[in-house]
Design an enzyme around this catalytic site. Structure first.
Site, PDB file in Angstrom:
ATOM      1  N   GLU A 192      -6.025 -10.774  -0.977  1.00  0.00           N
ATOM      2  CA  GLU A 192      -6.794 -10.533   0.253  1.00  0.00           C
ATOM      3  C   GLU A 192      -8.291 -10.472  -0.058  1.00  0.00           C
ATOM      4  O   GLU A 192      -9.027  -9.664   0.505  1.00  0.00           O
ATOM      5  CB  GLU A 192      -6.343  -9.229   0.918  1.00  0.00           C
ATOM      6  CG  GLU A 192      -4.863  -9.163   1.220  1.00  0.00           C
ATOM      7  CD  GLU A 192      -4.443  -7.880   1.942  1.00  0.00           C
ATOM      8  OE1 GLU A 192      -5.316  -7.209   2.544  1.00  0.00           O
ATOM      9  OE2 GLU A 192      -3.245  -7.547   1.907  1.00  0.00           O
ATOM     10  N   GLU A 197       0.807  -1.224   0.000  1.00  0.00           N
ATOM     11  CA  GLU A 197       0.000   0.000   0.000  1.00  0.00           C
ATOM     12  C   GLU A 197       0.842   1.277   0.000  1.00  0.00           C
ATOM     13  O   GLU A 197       0.644   2.172   0.824  1.00  0.00           O
ATOM     14  CB  GLU A 197      -0.971  -0.018   1.180  1.00  0.00           C
ATOM     15  CG  GLU A 197      -1.927  -1.198   1.144  1.00  0.00           C
ATOM     16  CD  GLU A 197      -2.875  -1.251   2.330  1.00  0.00           C
ATOM     17  OE1 GLU A 197      -2.927  -0.276   3.103  1.00  0.00           O
ATOM     18  OE2 GLU A 197      -3.562  -2.270   2.487  1.00  0.00           O
TER      19      GLU A 197
END
Length: 376
Positions: free
Chosen positions: A277, A170
């Protein structure tokens, strides 16, 4: 992606409805298993993240643990796993130079014991970061040493055990620019190169991934992730994959074509792709309508992975709704996984089955070609 906390209370659907026994359920392949179907379709794995032993902290669910463990470790549903939280900086190095691998080791040991691939997560991330890293005024030289020391210790501890590492997690804003993390503020994009270079030296056999959310359709953010791939490749620093977290929303999910375009955009750069995820949240309490949308969304994203040769596997972010992080971060939303609280299956489970079995009906040549590329 995030740290889950205690049990959330979700209105329970009638068993038959929850199990997907209504319209469009499809054949029950529970005796086959998602990982078995995924491998028949040419994928390397279908897996689930787990927070073992963190799940043990959820008061009131003690009677659920045996069935959870049976599905997670003893069924053919999952061929890989990821420690949801146990390898993150906050937990493994809470104080500088003081390491605690307990939670990550539990998952790694169980994966080894039950013959499952281990995807490791995540070496450098701005969130769930130990306060001593975030709150210190670092010089560039000092922060470089902190990054190198952390990766050397953590990746070194798990050397040879991880199929892949999410090395940097991220690093991007939604517009594709770099997130103003402590790492970027001090080192700029150099920290990304340093992290991958160090991980490659410490565990040269692990696949090294950049991992992020909202990369599942073409956007400015996907272009930013491509820039990271090119940055590393231009510097001759290994990067093997891009992880599409795939935290999606049932009521506004991307199309199959959107997913395919995004995945191909990365594979064309010479890296593999994985859904790392996957969960698809919906407004709660769940209804027949939004469960049908969730089923379609799961089918689209898994189907896209199956259809693009460079997409190697799928990991759902746990499989059991009561253990999901979603309700703690998105008020009024939940039920994002494939098993309800009573362990009956979402209709979305059968959407995944359909996505995987459609691929198995293709020619043996296409599947063999795909497997050859995975082994290359």
């Amino acid at each position: 992606m995030h740290l889950a906390s205690s049990l959330f209370l979700l209105a329970t659907l009638p068993f038959g409805f929850a199990a997907g026994k209504g319209k469009g359920k499809g054949k029950d392949n529970s005796d086959v298993g998602l990982d078995v179907l995924a491998k028949k379709a040419g994928l390397k794995y279908f897996g689930a993240a787990t927070d073992t032993p963190g799940q043990r902290e959820r008061a009131g669910l003690e009677d659920k643990y045996p069935e959870y463990d049976r599905i997670m470790w003893h069924s053919p549903e999952f061929g890989s796993t990821t420690p949801t939280n146990g390898q993150k900086w906050l937990f493994v190095e809470p104080e500088r130079g003081v390491f605690n691998f307990t939670e990550g080791d539990v998952v790694a040991s169980k994966a080894r014991q039950h013959g499952k691939l281990l995807r490791c997560h995540a070496l450098v991330w701005h969130s769930q970061l130990a306060p001593w890293v975030e709150e210190t005024e670092w010089t560039p030289e000092e922060l470089r040493k902190v990054i190198v020391d952390h990766i050397t210790a953590v990746a070194g501890h798990y050397k040879g055990q991880c199929y892949a590492w999410d090395v940097v997690n991220e690093a991007l804003n939604e517009d594709g620019t770099y997130r103003e993390s402590v790492f970027y503020k001090v080192l700029g994009e150099e920290y990304i190169k340093l992290a991958f270079e160090t991980a490659a030296k410490v565990d040269p056999k692990a696949k090294l991934y950049y991992n992020d959310y909202n990369l599942e359709w073409p956007s400015a953010k996907t272009e930013g992730a491509k820039r990271i791939v090119k940055l590393l490749k231009d510097a001759k620093i290994p990067i093997h994959g891009v992880g599409l977290q795939a935290h999606l929303i049932a009521e506004q999910h991307p199309t199959l074509d959107d997913h395919i375009a995004a995945i191909r955009g990365f594979t064309q750069l010479g890296v593999e792709v994985a859904l790392t995820e996957l969960d698809i949240r919906l407004k709660t309490p769940a209804t027949e309508e939004n469960l049908a949308l969730q089923r379609e969304a799961y089918k689209n994203v898994v189907g896209a992975c199956v259809q693009v040769c460079g997409c190697v596997g799928v990991t759902i972010w746990d499989f059991y709704d009561p253990f999901s992080w979603v309700p703690y971060f998105f008020e009024g939303e939940g039920a994002p996984l494939l098993w309800f609280e009573d362990f009956s299956k979402h209709p979305a489970y059968y959407g995944v089955v359909e996505a995987l079995t459609n691929k198995t009906r293709r020619s043996k040549r296409s599947i063999s070609d795909r497997r050859a590329k995975l082994l290359a």
